[in-house]
Scaffold this active site. Structure first.
Site, PDB file in Angstrom:
ATOM      1  CD  GLU A 267      -2.627   1.125   2.577  1.00  0.00           C
ATOM      2  OE1 GLU A 267      -2.913   0.112   3.225  1.00  0.00           O
ATOM      3  OE2 GLU A 267      -2.839   2.277   2.977  1.00  0.00           O
ATOM      4  CB  CYS A 304      -3.235   5.519   3.342  1.00  0.00           C
ATOM      5  SG  CYS A 304      -4.239   4.597   4.501  1.00  0.00           S
TER       6      CYS A 304
END
Ligand code: NAP
Length: 527
Positions: A267, A304
């Site tokens: 990620e 994020c």
């Protein structure tokens, strides 16, 4: 739980040696180093941890769902019981407030219990049975029975921005252990003490469950040396990573170049576009200003899912909205970032973007000049300039967002088509606007793993239906999620048993269904 820190790796039940390169945690609020010194693992220690994991793999894969559930719940309980001590150390190493640390511990414990429930129930293996038909013409049909099985040893690179929920006992570790995979963690150097405390609790749970010592190891040291060495270990079968695009990309390239390439679930970066349509701005513009500011600056923007891109179509309403949003950004407070590297990257990323011709500063909050602080900033650029330079859609990790001014609905669509993959995409629209723009929703679903309507992308629920992963670069493999129970499928693979006698099959696939799980038999779901 032992509260004293040694600074040493965990190699199964043994500890690493002192020596080699040492480093300390650093309090980002004061820039003062924290005791003790941490000792980087040697390559021999990395190899040893990988060998232990290789030895443990078959034993762990054979554990029943019940046994794995007991183990995961024991880890959860140990973490829950130690929450005050864990939160105290994490606060020192990350500058995250106590409530955030305690909240994140709660989330970590919840994730472990979610996976415990999942594997105890057992349906996750997706058992499918196609019974034989020896009389089928022109060729007999064989008996086929398939299910998901553990992949093997997994390396987990911890995230700096989630010292609990995406670190040592976080989502990657929980989903890998739940699948039946041994885990080797690379501790994040920005919170090594927190990592050691949590690792100690997991190792205690491994012992108590009577599982092999290679079930879990944790390596101290930097990713670029010991992490890359681990990524090349022949025993490894997958990698989980959260962090920078350069780090994730380096691991993807190493994994692909191995004699036996392995999957990397990295990620990396996401700018989480937010599309604001005029009707929504007219009916609830002030609420959107408040919500958007909160989402952009929450946790000093170190999420994020932080909305780094705001797409507006030019109109008097949109211009008035941007003015109000800028006022709100200007009055927002600075915050301490997680570590000096992230703070430096924020300031240099912001400076480079401001220096970009075509980019205008709508608001920049005050900065006290103290170390590792980040001030919220709102920038703006025209869609034409944005489309001309891919660098403008790069993530600036922190409380900064870029407004992209589109001159028409068609240009808004052009901007969306040109975007890289994202974890989330958000649309604010009235019901009438939604009905009139079905293509917008389809476009947002193409570019992101989660599409949010009339809300904000930060705050990721851990559930069975959540998707936290989108096309590259938000995730290296956009077919998967790193949050929620579906994350278990990253660390498992399908195996089909053909023409087996019943007693030699895994329990999940035996005729009498002794585990009582839901299965698909000859195309029909049987509960
Ligand atoms: P990072 O620098 O990518 O570090 C994460 C982990 O990966 C650390 O253990 C690090 O170890 C290791 N690593 C980094 N580069 C590597 C490489 N080339 N090969 C092998 N391992 C490597 O992430 P961070 O420290 O959390 O933050 C740095 C930047 O990453 C941020 O400014 C932000 O841009 C981005 N970030 C994004 C997200 C997101 O969710 N989008 C989350 C966190 C960070 P060493 O550094 O010790 O080598």
């Amino acid at each position: 739980m032992s509260h004293s820190l040694t600074g040493l790796s965990f190699l199964g039940f043994a500890r690493g040696q002192q020596g080699g390169v040492t480093f300390t945690g650093i309090n980002p609020a004061t820039a003062v180093p924290l005791e003790p010194a941490f000792h980087t693992a040697s390559f021999a220690e990395v190899d040893h941890a990988a060998k232990l994991a290789g030895k443990a793999a078959l034993i762990l894969a054979a554990q029943s769902g019940k046994a794995k559930a007991l183990f995961l719940r024991d880890i959860a309980l140990r973490i829950e019981t130690s929450a005050p001590v864990l939160a105290a150390r994490a606060q020192l190493e990350t500058a995250l407030p106590e409530a955030r640390c305690l909240g994140e511990i709660g989330r970590t414990v919840g994730q472990l219990r979610l996976f415990a429930d999942l594997v105890e129930k057992g349906d996750w293996v997706d058992a499918r049975i196609e019974t034989a038909n020896p009389d089928r013409k022109p060729a007999p049909k064989p008996d086929h029975r398939s299910m998901c099985r553990a992949l093997g040893p997994v390396a987990v690179f911890c995230a700096s921005n989630f010292p609990f929920a995406y670190s040592v006992a976080g989502g990657d570790t929980a989903s890998a252990l739940a699948a039946g995979c041994p885990v080797i963690v690379v501790a994040h150097p920005a919170h090594p003490g927190t990592a050691e405390l949590v690792a100690g609790l997991i190792v205690d749970a491994v012992r108590s469950a009577g599982l092999p010592e290679g079930t879990f190891s944790m390596l101290v040291g930097d990713g670029r040396t010991i992490g890359q060495h681990l990524a090349r270990a022949p025993e490894l079968r997958a990698i989980g990573f959260t962090g920078s695009r350069s780090g994730g990309r380096a691991l993807m390239d190493i994994a692909a170049a191995r004699t036996q390439p392995i999957p990397v679930y990295a990620e990396m970066s996401s700018v989480n576009p937010v599309v604001l349509l005029e009707g929504a701005l007219t009916s609830r513009g002030d609420a959107i200003v408040t919500g958007l500011l909160g989402s952009c600056t929450l946790g000093v923007g170190q999420f994020c899912t932080q909305p780094g891109l705001i797409l507006l179509t030019r109109s008097p309403v949109a211009e008035a909205f941007a003015t109000k949003l800028a006022e709100a950004f200007k009055g927002a407070a600075e915050g301490v970032m997680l570590h000096a590297g992230i703070a430096k990257a924020y300031q240099s990323g912001l400076a480079a973007r401001i220096a970009h011709k075509g980019v205008q500063v709508l608001a920049r909050a005050a900065h006290s000049g103290q170390p590792n602080r980040a001030e919220p900033a709102l920038l703006a650029v025209g869609a034409k300039e944005f489309l001309a330079d891919p660098a403008l859609q790069g993530e600036i990790f922190g409380p900064c967002s870029l407004v992209v001014w589109c001159e028409s609905a068609a240009q808004l669509r052009e901007v969306l088509v040109g975007l890289e993959g994202n974890l989330t995409a958000t649309l604010h629209a009235t019901d009438a606007e939604l009905a009139a723009n079905p293509d917008l929703v389809a476009q947002l679903a193409t570019l992101a793993g989660r599409v949010v309507l009339n809300g904000f992308p930060t705050g990721v629920e851990v559930s069975h239906a959540i998707v936290h992963g989108g096309p590259y670069p938000s995730l290296s493999d956009g077919r998967s999620t790193s949050v929620g129970s579906n994350a278990i499928y990253r660390f498992s693979r399908l195996v089909c048993f053909q023409s087996f006698i019943d007693s030699a099959l895994p329990l999940e696939l035996q005729a009498s269904n002794p585990l009582g799980i839901s299965r698909k038999v000859d195309g029909k779901t049987v509960n």
